[in-house]
Scaffold this motif. Structure first.
Motif, short mmCIF file in Angstrom:
data_model
loop_
_atom_site.label_atom_id
_atom_site.label_comp_id
_atom_site.label_asym_id
_atom_site.label_seq_id
_atom_site.Cartn_x
_atom_site.Cartn_y
_atom_site.Cartn_z
N VAL A 33 -22.54 -40.71 2.53
CA VAL A 33 -21.27 -40.85 3.25
C VAL A 33 -20.36 -39.67 2.96
CG1 VAL A 33 -19.17 -42.24 3.41
CG2 VAL A 33 -21.39 -43.36 3.39
N ASP A 34 -20.27 -39.26 1.69
CA ASP A 34 -19.43 -38.11 1.35
C ASP A 34 -19.93 -36.83 2.03
OD1 ASP A 34 -17.79 -39.61 -0.26
OD2 ASP A 34 -18.91 -39.21 -2.09
N ARG A 35 -21.21 -36.76 2.27
CA ARG A 35 -21.78 -35.53 2.85
C ARG A 35 -21.67 -35.52 4.37
NH1 ARG A 35 -22.98 -31.54 4.78
NH2 ARG A 35 -24.70 -30.10 4.37
N PHE A 36 -21.93 -36.65 5.02
CA PHE A 36 -22.01 -36.67 6.48
C PHE A 36 -20.93 -37.51 7.16
CE2 PHE A 36 -26.38 -35.93 4.96
CZ PHE A 36 -26.64 -34.71 5.58
N GLY A 37 -20.18 -38.31 6.41
CA GLY A 37 -19.14 -39.12 7.02
C GLY A 37 -19.61 -40.53 7.32
N VAL A 38 -18.66 -41.40 7.55
CA VAL A 38 -18.95 -42.82 7.75
C VAL A 38 -19.73 -43.05 9.03
CG1 VAL A 38 -17.90 -45.08 8.12
CG2 VAL A 38 -16.95 -43.54 6.40
N THR A 39 -19.25 -42.51 10.13
CA THR A 39 -19.84 -42.81 11.43
C THR A 39 -21.29 -42.35 11.51
OG1 THR A 39 -17.68 -42.64 12.48
CG2 THR A 39 -19.59 -42.49 13.91
N ARG A 40 -21.55 -41.13 11.05
CA ARG A 40 -22.92 -40.62 11.11
C ARG A 40 -23.86 -41.42 10.21
NH1 ARG A 40 -21.59 -34.13 10.64
NH2 ARG A 40 -20.46 -33.92 12.61
N THR A 41 -23.36 -41.82 9.05
CA THR A 41 -24.21 -42.59 8.14
C THR A 41 -24.58 -43.94 8.74
OG1 THR A 41 -23.16 -41.53 6.22
CG2 THR A 41 -24.32 -43.61 5.84
N VAL A 42 -23.60 -44.65 9.28
CA VAL A 42 -23.88 -45.96 9.88
C VAL A 42 -24.78 -45.82 11.10
CG1 VAL A 42 -22.83 -47.97 10.99
CG2 VAL A 42 -21.73 -46.93 9.00
N ARG A 43 -24.54 -44.80 11.89
CA ARG A 43 -25.35 -44.61 13.11
C ARG A 43 -26.80 -44.30 12.76
NH1 ARG A 43 -22.04 -41.16 16.86
NH2 ARG A 43 -21.00 -43.18 17.17
N ALA A 44 -27.01 -43.42 11.78
CA ALA A 44 -28.38 -43.10 11.37
C ALA A 44 -29.07 -44.32 10.77
CB ALA A 44 -28.38 -41.95 10.37
N GLY A 45 -28.33 -45.08 9.96
CA GLY A 45 -28.90 -46.30 9.41
C GLY A 45 -29.25 -47.31 10.48
N ILE A 64 -26.99 -52.53 18.53
CA ILE A 64 -25.55 -52.57 18.83
C ILE A 64 -24.76 -51.75 17.81
CG2 ILE A 64 -23.55 -54.13 18.92
CD1 ILE A 64 -25.37 -56.25 20.08
N LEU A 65 -25.28 -51.66 16.59
CA LEU A 65 -24.59 -50.90 15.56
C LEU A 65 -24.53 -49.41 15.87
CD1 LEU A 65 -26.03 -52.57 12.32
CD2 LEU A 65 -23.72 -52.81 13.24
N ILE A 66 -25.43 -48.90 16.70
CA ILE A 66 -25.45 -47.46 16.98
C ILE A 66 -24.16 -47.02 17.66
CG2 ILE A 66 -26.67 -45.60 18.16
CD1 ILE A 66 -29.26 -47.23 17.77
N GLY A 116 -31.74 -49.38 6.49
CA GLY A 116 -30.84 -49.11 7.60
C GLY A 116 -29.53 -49.86 7.54
N VAL A 117 -29.55 -51.10 7.08
CA VAL A 117 -28.31 -51.90 7.06
C VAL A 117 -27.65 -51.91 5.69
CG1 VAL A 117 -29.17 -53.39 8.91
CG2 VAL A 117 -29.53 -54.07 6.52
N SER A 118 -28.19 -51.18 4.74
CA SER A 118 -27.71 -51.29 3.35
C SER A 118 -26.25 -50.87 3.20
CB SER A 118 -28.59 -50.43 2.43
OG SER A 118 -28.52 -49.06 2.83
N ALA A 119 -25.82 -49.83 3.92
CA ALA A 119 -24.46 -49.30 3.71
C ALA A 119 -23.43 -49.94 4.62
CB ALA A 119 -24.46 -47.79 3.92
N ALA A 176 -32.81 -49.07 11.11
CA ALA A 176 -32.94 -50.52 11.13
C ALA A 176 -33.55 -51.02 12.43
CB ALA A 176 -31.58 -51.17 10.91
N THR A 177 -33.18 -50.40 13.53
CA THR A 177 -33.75 -50.82 14.83
C THR A 177 -35.24 -50.52 14.88
OG1 THR A 177 -31.61 -50.38 15.88
CG2 THR A 177 -33.53 -50.54 17.31
N ILE A 178 -35.62 -49.35 14.41
CA ILE A 178 -37.06 -49.02 14.36
C ILE A 178 -37.79 -50.01 13.47
CG2 ILE A 178 -38.73 -47.28 13.62
CD1 ILE A 178 -36.67 -45.13 14.38
N GLY A 179 -37.18 -50.34 12.32
CA GLY A 179 -37.83 -51.29 11.42
C GLY A 179 -37.96 -52.67 12.04
N ALA A 180 -36.92 -53.15 12.73
CA ALA A 180 -37.00 -54.47 13.37
C ALA A 180 -38.05 -54.49 14.47
CB ALA A 180 -35.63 -54.85 13.92
N ILE A 181 -38.16 -53.40 15.21
CA ILE A 181 -39.19 -53.33 16.26
C ILE A 181 -40.58 -53.36 15.63
CG2 ILE A 181 -40.16 -51.84 18.05
CD1 ILE A 181 -37.32 -50.94 18.68
#
Length: 499
Positions: free
Chosen positions: A335-347, A440-442, A377-380, A351-356
């Motif tokens: 998060v400190d490196r890439f920011g909140v939005t990018r971290t959540v979006r990448a996660g 939806i989290l993306i 993916g959903v950890s943070a 997570a979507t790939i894992g659920a599929i």
């Protein structure tokens, strides 16, 4: 003609020889010296006597050492508070993990059916949802440090109530109190984590939640060892409560006693979450639904759908929890490196790939990989949801309580909904629904960013220095706090520009 010698006296004026002193000196005021003295200009410096001129010059005294920098002191206090909060989170997780590991003993001890135990286990979520708003009032009235130290001690003791229940009705009542202790201490420690995060200026809540997961694994491991040794659960939980409560109480000495803004009104004891809090809570709802589905159904899915052996299926939850704990411990740096939005979006993408993968897998390896990606993916998302809630309004504990109520509700209904869809269709269809929620989290990731506060949210006044100065760009409102030494300090708002 004899010339009179004039010698300077100590006053720097000419003196008259004794032989030439007037005879009438005893009867009248002495006349001034006859030798004229040149007029002194205002800038004239008086003569210095030989005695004075021969004295050594005064020695310059050493300058006193500069006072300590207040900002350095605050950072040091915040560093100690970060360690203390990490221990508090680990203690909270160890209590929950230790109690969960003795549920089979409790079921056998009270001779409960799976349905009866499931009904009783719904009580903690109800108790937590009802009591969470009370934690905001306690933090406001008594301060973050005192409230959290008392609540964590209560949380360590409450597992003894359900372990001592004589029957199902008493067990439900005891688990309701169990949920009260869990929820109130959860709000208080997340509020503390948010205050530490603000003081340090970098993401801290994901690390703290990782410590919670690590504590839960340690507590579960100790509980399993006690079960293998045949130790009565009441004895085991009493020893665990004593040790963990002592650790939490002493660690709490270094917590920050931050309070809401001076003059802020006390939060109501019970209040429905505001619309901005509900919007952020909806983001957390999607993540916690996926997390609950993975935790509760990973072993069943590997056994019934992926045709894994009982041993491999039993390791599914452990693997899921371990990957989530490791990801949370590392996500603060991300998060400190890439920011909140990018971290959540990448996660969310992971997570979507894992659920599929879980929804389409029919063998153990891809299913296990899918659950690992889902956990990472959903950890943070949950800790960043609490951080986003803390930026709404003047009292972060009240907003965190509202978001926690929504997420606890998600954790309550997720296992039941997944099971209901599995009864109507299949477990694969259930995880297809999970894939939709993580997708939806993306786009929703931006709602957790510092500048994405929903309309109507009060994120505090903007200052002239509102420019990005630290990765992650956390932007809480200003607080007035008390340091560990008791001195009143101000916690300045961090930059409000986000990515």
């Amino acid at each position: 003609m004899t010339q009179t010698s004039m010698s300077p006296n100590t006053a720097g004026l000419p003196s008259t020889p004794p032989s030439q002193k007037p005879a009438q000196a005893s009867s009248q005021t002495p006349a001034p010296a006859t030798s004229p003295t040149p007029p002194r200009s205002p800038s004239h410096t008086p003569d210095v006597s030989p005695l004075a001129s021969s004295a050594p010059p005064p020695t310059a005294t050493e300058a006193p050492p500069p006072p300590p920098d207040p900002s350095t002191t605050e950072v040091a206090e915040a560093g100690r508070a970060r360690i203390a909060a990490s221990l508090i989170f680990a203690v909270h997780g160890a209590v929950g993990g230790g109690f969960a590991s003795r549920l089979p003993w409790l079921q056998d001890h009270l001779d409960l059916s799976p349905g009866q135990l499931g009904l009783a286990l719904a009580a903690p979520a109800v108790g937590a949802s009802l009591a969470m708003p009370l934690a905001a009032s306690l933090v406001h009235r008594h301060g973050g440090r005192t409230a959290l130290r008392c609540l964590i001690a209560l949380w360590c003791a409450v597992p003894l109530l359900p372990a001592s229940a004589p029957g199902l009705p008493w067990l439900c009542a005891a688990l309701l109190v169990f949920g009260v202790g869990a929820g109130m201490s959860d709000v208080a420690m997340n509020t503390q984590g948010l205050v530490v995060e603000r003081r340090l200026g970098r993401s801290t809540l994901p690390l703290l939640h990782g410590m919670w997961s690590a504590g839960a694994l340690i507590g579960a491991g100790l509980g399993a060892a006690a079960a293998f040794a045949g130790l009565d659960a009441r004895v085991h939980l009493a020893i665990l409560a004593l040790l963990l409560a002592s650790a939490g109480w002493f660690a709490g000495r270094n917590l920050l006693d931050a309070r809401p803004t001076a003059g802020a009104k006390a939060p109501p004891r019970f209040a429905l979450p505001s619309r901005p809090v509900l919007v952020i809570g909806a983001v957390g709802f999607c993540a916690i639904f996926a997390e609950g589905a993975g935790m509760n159904w990973s072993a069943v899915h590997l056994r019934e759908v992926a045709d894994a052996s009982p041993g491999v299926a039993a390791l599914a939850y452990t693997g899921f929890a371990c990957t989530m704990a490791i990801a949370r411990l590392a996500s603060g740096t991300v998060v400190d490196r890439f920011g909140v939005t990018r971290t959540v979006r990448a996660g969310a993408v992971l997570a979507t790939i894992g659920a599929i993968l879980v929804a389409t897998a029919h063998s153990p390896l891809p299913a296990a990989l899918g659950f690992a990606l889902l956990g990472v993916g959903v950890s943070a998302v949950l800790p960043l949801t609490f951080a986003a809630a803390g930026r709404i309004g003047d009292d972060p504990s009240q907003s965190i309580a509202g978001v926690a109520t929504v997420t606890y509700t998600s954790g309550l209904i997720a296992p039941a909904l997944v099971g209901g869809i599995a009864d109507r269709a299949s477990l694969s269809a259930s995880f297809a629904v999970v894939a939709v929620l993580t997708a939806i989290l993306i786009p929703a990731a931006r709602m957790l960013g510092p500048t994405a506060a929903p309309r109507g949210a009060d994120t505090g006044p903007a200052g002239p220095g509102d420019a990005p100065s630290a990765p992650g760009n956390l932007a809480p409102p200003a607080l007035v706090g008390t340091s560990t030494s008791g001195a009143v300090t101000s916690v300045s708002p961090l930059p409000t520009d986000g990515r």
